[in-house]
Design a protein around this motif. Sequence first.
Motif, short mmCIF file in Angstrom:
data_model
loop_
_atom_site.label_atom_id
_atom_site.label_comp_id
_atom_site.label_asym_id
_atom_site.label_seq_id
_atom_site.Cartn_x
_atom_site.Cartn_y
_atom_site.Cartn_z
N LYS A 101 0.85 -1.20 0.00
CA LYS A 101 0.00 0.00 0.00
C LYS A 101 0.88 1.24 0.00
CE LYS A 101 -3.41 -2.27 3.02
NZ LYS A 101 -4.08 -2.18 4.33
N PRO A 102 0.41 2.34 -0.63
CA PRO A 102 -0.80 2.45 -1.46
C PRO A 102 -0.57 1.82 -2.83
CG PRO A 102 0.38 4.53 -1.48
CD PRO A 102 1.12 3.64 -0.53
N PHE A 103 -1.65 1.43 -3.49
CA PHE A 103 -1.53 0.76 -4.77
C PHE A 103 -2.66 1.23 -5.70
CE2 PHE A 103 -3.76 -1.91 -1.67
CZ PHE A 103 -5.03 -1.94 -2.23
N GLN A 104 -2.50 0.95 -6.96
CA GLN A 104 -3.55 1.18 -7.94
C GLN A 104 -4.36 -0.11 -8.08
OE1 GLN A 104 -4.25 4.15 -9.50
NE2 GLN A 104 -2.64 4.99 -8.18
N PHE A 105 -5.68 0.03 -8.21
CA PHE A 105 -6.50 -1.17 -8.30
C PHE A 105 -6.12 -2.03 -9.51
CE2 PHE A 105 -10.17 -3.53 -9.92
CZ PHE A 105 -10.38 -4.36 -8.84
N GLU A 106 -5.71 -1.39 -10.59
CA GLU A 106 -5.34 -2.15 -11.79
C GLU A 106 -4.23 -3.16 -11.50
OE1 GLU A 106 -7.50 1.40 -12.99
OE2 GLU A 106 -5.79 1.09 -11.64
N GLU A 107 -3.31 -2.80 -10.59
CA GLU A 107 -2.26 -3.74 -10.23
C GLU A 107 -2.83 -4.91 -9.44
OE1 GLU A 107 2.02 -4.06 -7.85
OE2 GLU A 107 0.87 -2.19 -7.76
N ILE A 108 -3.71 -4.62 -8.49
CA ILE A 108 -4.35 -5.68 -7.72
C ILE A 108 -5.10 -6.63 -8.65
CG2 ILE A 108 -6.20 -6.18 -6.07
CD1 ILE A 108 -3.84 -5.17 -4.64
N LEU A 109 -5.86 -6.07 -9.59
CA LEU A 109 -6.65 -6.88 -10.50
C LEU A 109 -5.76 -7.76 -11.37
CD1 LEU A 109 -9.43 -7.57 -11.67
CD2 LEU A 109 -9.15 -5.64 -13.25
N ALA A 110 -4.68 -7.18 -11.90
CA ALA A 110 -3.78 -7.95 -12.76
C ALA A 110 -3.14 -9.10 -11.98
CB ALA A 110 -2.71 -7.03 -13.35
N ARG A 111 -2.70 -8.82 -10.77
CA ARG A 111 -2.06 -9.87 -9.97
C ARG A 111 -3.08 -10.94 -9.56
NH1 ARG A 111 3.14 -8.74 -8.27
NH2 ARG A 111 3.85 -6.61 -8.67
N ALA A 112 -4.30 -10.51 -9.24
CA ALA A 112 -5.35 -11.46 -8.87
C ALA A 112 -5.65 -12.39 -10.05
CB ALA A 112 -6.61 -10.72 -8.45
N ASN A 113 -5.82 -11.83 -11.23
CA ASN A 113 -6.10 -12.65 -12.41
C ASN A 113 -4.96 -13.62 -12.70
OD1 ASN A 113 -8.68 -11.71 -13.10
ND2 ASN A 113 -7.85 -9.95 -14.20
N ALA A 114 -3.72 -13.14 -12.55
CA ALA A 114 -2.56 -13.99 -12.81
C ALA A 114 -2.50 -15.16 -11.82
CB ALA A 114 -1.28 -13.17 -12.74
N LEU A 115 -2.76 -14.89 -10.55
CA LEU A 115 -2.72 -15.96 -9.55
C LEU A 115 -3.81 -17.00 -9.80
CD1 LEU A 115 -2.00 -13.98 -6.26
CD2 LEU A 115 -0.46 -15.54 -7.47
N ILE A 116 -5.00 -16.54 -10.18
CA ILE A 116 -6.09 -17.48 -10.47
C ILE A 116 -5.75 -18.34 -11.68
CG2 ILE A 116 -8.48 -17.62 -11.27
CD1 ILE A 116 -9.04 -15.11 -9.52
N ARG A 117 -5.20 -17.72 -12.72
CA ARG A 117 -4.79 -18.47 -13.91
C ARG A 117 -3.72 -19.51 -13.57
NH1 ARG A 117 -3.70 -13.67 -16.37
NH2 ARG A 117 -1.48 -14.22 -16.38
N ARG A 118 -2.70 -19.06 -12.86
CA ARG A 118 -1.57 -19.95 -12.58
C ARG A 118 -1.98 -21.10 -11.67
NH1 ARG A 118 2.44 -14.81 -11.62
NH2 ARG A 118 2.75 -14.31 -13.84
N SER A 119 -2.91 -20.87 -10.77
CA SER A 119 -3.36 -21.96 -9.91
C SER A 119 -4.07 -23.04 -10.71
CB SER A 119 -4.28 -21.42 -8.80
OG SER A 119 -5.52 -20.99 -9.33
N ALA A 120 -4.58 -22.66 -11.90
CA ALA A 120 -5.23 -23.62 -12.79
C ALA A 120 -4.26 -24.19 -13.82
CB ALA A 120 -6.41 -22.97 -13.50
N GLY A 121 -2.99 -23.73 -13.78
CA GLY A 121 -1.98 -24.27 -14.67
C GLY A 121 -1.77 -23.51 -15.96
N PHE A 122 -2.23 -22.26 -16.02
CA PHE A 122 -2.08 -21.46 -17.23
C PHE A 122 -1.17 -20.26 -16.95
CE2 PHE A 122 -6.06 -23.69 -17.76
CZ PHE A 122 -6.03 -24.07 -19.09
N ALA A 123 -0.12 -20.11 -17.74
CA ALA A 123 0.80 -18.99 -17.55
C ALA A 123 0.37 -17.76 -18.32
CB ALA A 123 2.21 -19.40 -17.98
N SER A 124 -0.17 -17.95 -19.52
CA SER A 124 -0.55 -16.83 -20.39
C SER A 124 -1.97 -16.37 -20.10
CB SER A 124 -0.43 -17.24 -21.86
OG SER A 124 -0.98 -16.24 -22.70
N PRO A 125 -2.24 -15.06 -20.22
CA PRO A 125 -3.62 -14.59 -20.07
C PRO A 125 -4.51 -14.99 -21.23
CG PRO A 125 -2.17 -12.78 -20.68
CD PRO A 125 -1.28 -13.95 -20.38
#
Length: 228
Positions: A101-125
């Motif tokens: 903190k402080p952060f921009q929401f866009e960074e939080i969103l990008a990192r959240a999406n990346a973590l969800i993808r990677r937990s399913a085994g996908f590296a690319s968006p």
Amino acid sequence: MRILLVEDEELLLADLQKQFSQNGFAYDSATDGEEALFLGREHDYDLAIVDLGLPKLDGISLIQRWREEDRNFPVLILTARGMWQDKVAGLEAGGDDYVTKPFQFEEILARANALIRRSAGFASPKLRFENLQIDTGAKRAEVNGRVLELTAFEYNALEYLALRSGQVVSKTELTEHLYDQDFDRDSNVIEVFIARLRKKIDPESSLKPISTLRGRGYRFELSAQQES
């Protein structure tokens, strides 16, 4: 996707709730570590976002307890602390990434999406399944280069099923991960949306991307294509 937001700053929590909701996420919230510990035990979240400086049970102890109990959903750490030792401690406790903190929401969103993808085994968006491509960053799907006109729910259902390609996803699971808690789970809305999604993806019934397993749920049938 259903996420757990764990933050004791009311204004920040309200902002995160609003922003994630506007981006198609369902969420639960907790303002202290003990409440978050209970929710994490009871629900299989796609992601938890956890502040370290929590009352009752601090964020590092919370993450440790989850991991000790085999709660393996990805965890994104929020911290206002500047010391690198705190970030290391959060990661060593079982966190997967952090934002200071402080952060921009866009960074939080990008990192959240990346973590969800990677937990399913996908590296690319960009997820590729035969003739179907799903761009998880742009929230867009294409078949043979043709952009599909999907509602927010249709897209979210497609992404959720695709990230679990080959797995059976029950109607209850799909409902819990895509809708807020007050949704009528006894309705036939899920069946209607899945039927519409099938027609949009596969109007000629040639791909057959989503199968229905009577009494069990749905399964995404297309095979993921590896990036060249």
